[in-house]
Design an enzyme around this catalytic site. Structure first.
Site, PDB file in Angstrom:
ATOM      1  N   SER A 279      36.664  46.051  39.039  1.00 15.11           N
ATOM      2  CA  SER A 279      35.934  44.820  38.695  1.00 15.11           C
ATOM      3  C   SER A 279      34.534  44.784  39.284  1.00 15.11           C
ATOM      4  CB  SER A 279      36.728  43.599  39.172  1.00 15.11           C
ATOM      5  OG  SER A 279      37.000  43.692  40.558  1.00 15.11           O
ATOM      6  N   ASP A 529      35.664  33.683  47.052  1.00 18.64           N
ATOM      7  CA  ASP A 529      35.631  35.090  46.606  1.00 18.64           C
ATOM      8  C   ASP A 529      34.431  35.746  47.276  1.00 18.64           C
ATOM      9  OD1 ASP A 529      35.405  37.526  45.366  1.00 18.64           O
ATOM     10  OD2 ASP A 529      35.492  36.750  43.317  1.00 18.64           O
ATOM     11  N   HIS A 532      33.162  39.700  44.821  1.00 21.23           N
ATOM     12  CA  HIS A 532      32.266  39.808  43.669  1.00 21.23           C
ATOM     13  C   HIS A 532      30.941  39.103  43.951  1.00 21.23           C
ATOM     14  CE1 HIS A 532      36.417  40.290  42.074  1.00 21.23           C
ATOM     15  NE2 HIS A 532      35.841  41.275  41.406  1.00 21.23           N
TER      16      HIS A 532
END
Length: 561
Positions: A279, A529, A532
């Site tokens: 990702s 998070d 990312h």
């Protein structure tokens, strides 16, 4: 000029012949016997016919009134033809073009003789002397026609230099000048796009500092990229400060070339650029799509997700016939996490020597960008399958993370060396993208992960330890140089990215496909998070490193032509 002898039938007017024949026919119909004079006249005509050397002139002659009309067009038809010719000449002259017409010039004597020879006989009983005189005049007319044909000549009419002709000439000259200027401008633009970006080989692009720059950063704006997913649109998701977008990486000994989307697209014309990995590589792929799409008109770019069995996302630039793709393979080799939609499994298992199922999708790609890192951090040891997934094997052994990582990279490197054509494909391997879950590492005692961070780490008096597994970094550094045929460019983003604690999506993102609620955003310990990155943001700089490498490579000889 000596005249050729012509037959009476060839030279005498048609009306005279018709009258003579008509008289004979009339006499036969009335039952009257032919007189001696008529017989003598008929014999004279027959002898004259035999005497004629030009027999073809009689066989070609059509004894009908239509033939006479064909040779003598109606006056109104001649007038119409003359008017059309004058109109055409005037049009060409007004355009400033040279007009050339063909003129048939006949001597006056020949013309008068021809006119005299064209007089018809009024009586069918004309004597032989009259017929001979008529034949002589007809011969003179024929000779006059020959003279006319021999004196054809081209006459150049003067062009019109004023009025509409001058305006038309100026207009055409302006159009030609504009076309030449446009062609020169297009050639200059193409040459500029075929330029080679200068990056000194001795310069280390990855050693430098983050500089706050409100003028040149960001390269694009969040609201201007329609292809961004909600996972990375931090401002839209409620983040209030945008300072994370305005930090530019400045190498110590040189400059990082500013991203030029048109130049990169020219490099990608009729080519494929593919990001392969987890990702974080998808995060970087979204950044690259936004960087290049900004110069492509609406309607000439498309993005298709979950193609190729669901493993690929493809951005297509129509006019360039170029693609920017992402392929999901978080461990590069086969694993139980290969489903691009459903891959959050608690026990991650890899088949470390099986890569063909993924790798067949990489063949023929012009630029390959690989990564694998974040999915290795779930446990200290990796589960390695005994057997294969295709055979339904479920047994596995646990191997130390760095050992398993290095073994996977060996499998990948062997495939690259055997299957990639270094003359066609450029291969990159991305360094490790760091997490920021230990605020004590940058001196924020009492902080919660990366939540509420608004500035990069700038003052470093001691070594920084944000939790990066540098053993995996060392494994990559050890394996990559072992490739014999295919050079792999290592994009060393790890250390410079460790400084960007401010650039993560934090609580301004998705969870299980849904935006965090206000209650969830208020609980960063659970929901932040710190893996990312927001876009625009740090991954744009990673792509600038790719751009610098691609744009600084020499153009193939065929592409320069």
């Amino acid at each position: 000029m000596q005249q050729r002898r012509k037959s009476v039938f060839a030279s005498a007017p048609f009306a005279m012949k018709q009258a003579a024949l008509g008289a004979g026919v009339a006499a036969r119909k009335n039952g009257a016997p032919l007189s001696l004079a008529a017989v003598v006249f008929a014999l004279f005509v027959f002898a004259t016919f035999l005497y004629n050397e030009d027999i073809k002139s009689i066989t070609d002659f059509q004894f009908s009134a239509g033939a006479i009309r064909a040779k003598a067009p109606d006056l109104h038809l001649l007038q119409e033809a003359e008017a059309a010719a004058h109109a055409a000449v005037n049009t060409l002259a007004k355009r400033g073009e040279e007009v050339i017409v063909r003129v048939l010039q006949a001597p006056p004597s020949a013309a008068s003789d021809a006119s005299a020879g064209a007089l018809p006989l009024q009586s069918g009983s004309a004597n032989a002397t009259g017929a001979t005189a008529a034949a002589a005049k007809a011969n003179a007319a024929s000779a006059a026609v020959d003279v006319v044909q021999e004196k054809e000549r081209d006459v150049t009419l003067p062009t019109v230099t004023g009025g509409g002709g001058a305006d038309e000439a100026r207009r055409r000259a302006d159009e030609e000048a504009a076309e030449k200027a446009s062609a020169a401008e297009a050639a200059a633009a193409t040459a500029a796009l075929r330029a080679v970006v200068s990056v000194p080989e001795t310069c280390d692009l990855y050693r430098g500092n983050w500089v706050y720059d409100e003028v040149n950063a960001p390269v694009y704006k969040e609201g201007e990229c329609e292809f961004l997913t909600e996972q990375v649109t931090c401002m839209r998701n409620g983040r209030r400060d945008d300072s994370y977008q305005k930090w530019r990486w400045q190498p110590t000994d040189c400059d990082l070339p500013r991203f030029d989307a048109r130049l990169l697209l020219e490099r990608l014309r009729n080519k494929r650029l593919m990001f392969v990995g987890d990702s974080l590589n998808r995060n970087q792929w979204e950044s690259m799509v936004c960087l290049v799409q900004s110069v492509i008109p609406k309607g000439k770019k498309t993005l298709t997700k979950f193609v190729n069995g669901g493993s690929s996302n493809v951005f297509y630039a129509h006019e360039y016939n170029a693609t920017v793709e992402f392929y999901w393979a978080p461990f590069l080799v086969e694993s139980n996490s290969d489903n691009p939609k459903v891959h959050s499994v608690p026990d991650r298992v890899i088949q470390w020597h099986a890569i063909a199922k993924h790798a067949r999708n990489w063949v023929g790609v012009d630029y390959l960008v690989f990564n694998t890192y974040i999915w290795w951090l779930n446990t200290l040891d990796m589960k390695v399958l005994k057997g294969s997934f295709d055979q339904g094997s479920t047994e596995y052994v646990e191997v130390d993370r760095p050992v398993a990582y290095k073994e996977v990279l060996k499998t990948w490197a062997k495939w690259v060396d055997r299957n990639i054509d270094p003359n066609k494909t450029i291969v990159f391997f991305m360094g490790m993208s760091p997490n920021h879950i230990t605020p004590e590492a940058w001196g924020n005692q009492g902080g919660i992960k990366c939540a509420m961070e608004t500035l990069p780490i700038t003052n470093r008096s001691t070594s920084l330890d944000v939790g990066t597994d540098w053993r995996l970094y060392a494994g990559a550094q050890e394996v990559l140089p072992t490739l014999r045929r295919v050079p792999v460019h290592f994009v060393d983003i790890t250390a410079l990215s460790e400084l960007r604690k401010d650039a993560h999506t934090s609580v301004h993102t998705l969870r299980q496909g849904k935006l965090l609620t206000p209650e969830q955003q208020a609980d960063p310990k659970t929901y932040a998070d710190c893996i990312h990155w927001c876009l625009p943001g740090l991954p744009d700089t990673w792509n600038q490193f790719l751009y610098a490498r691609i744009a600084s490579s020499p153009w193939p000889a065929a592409a320069k032509q």
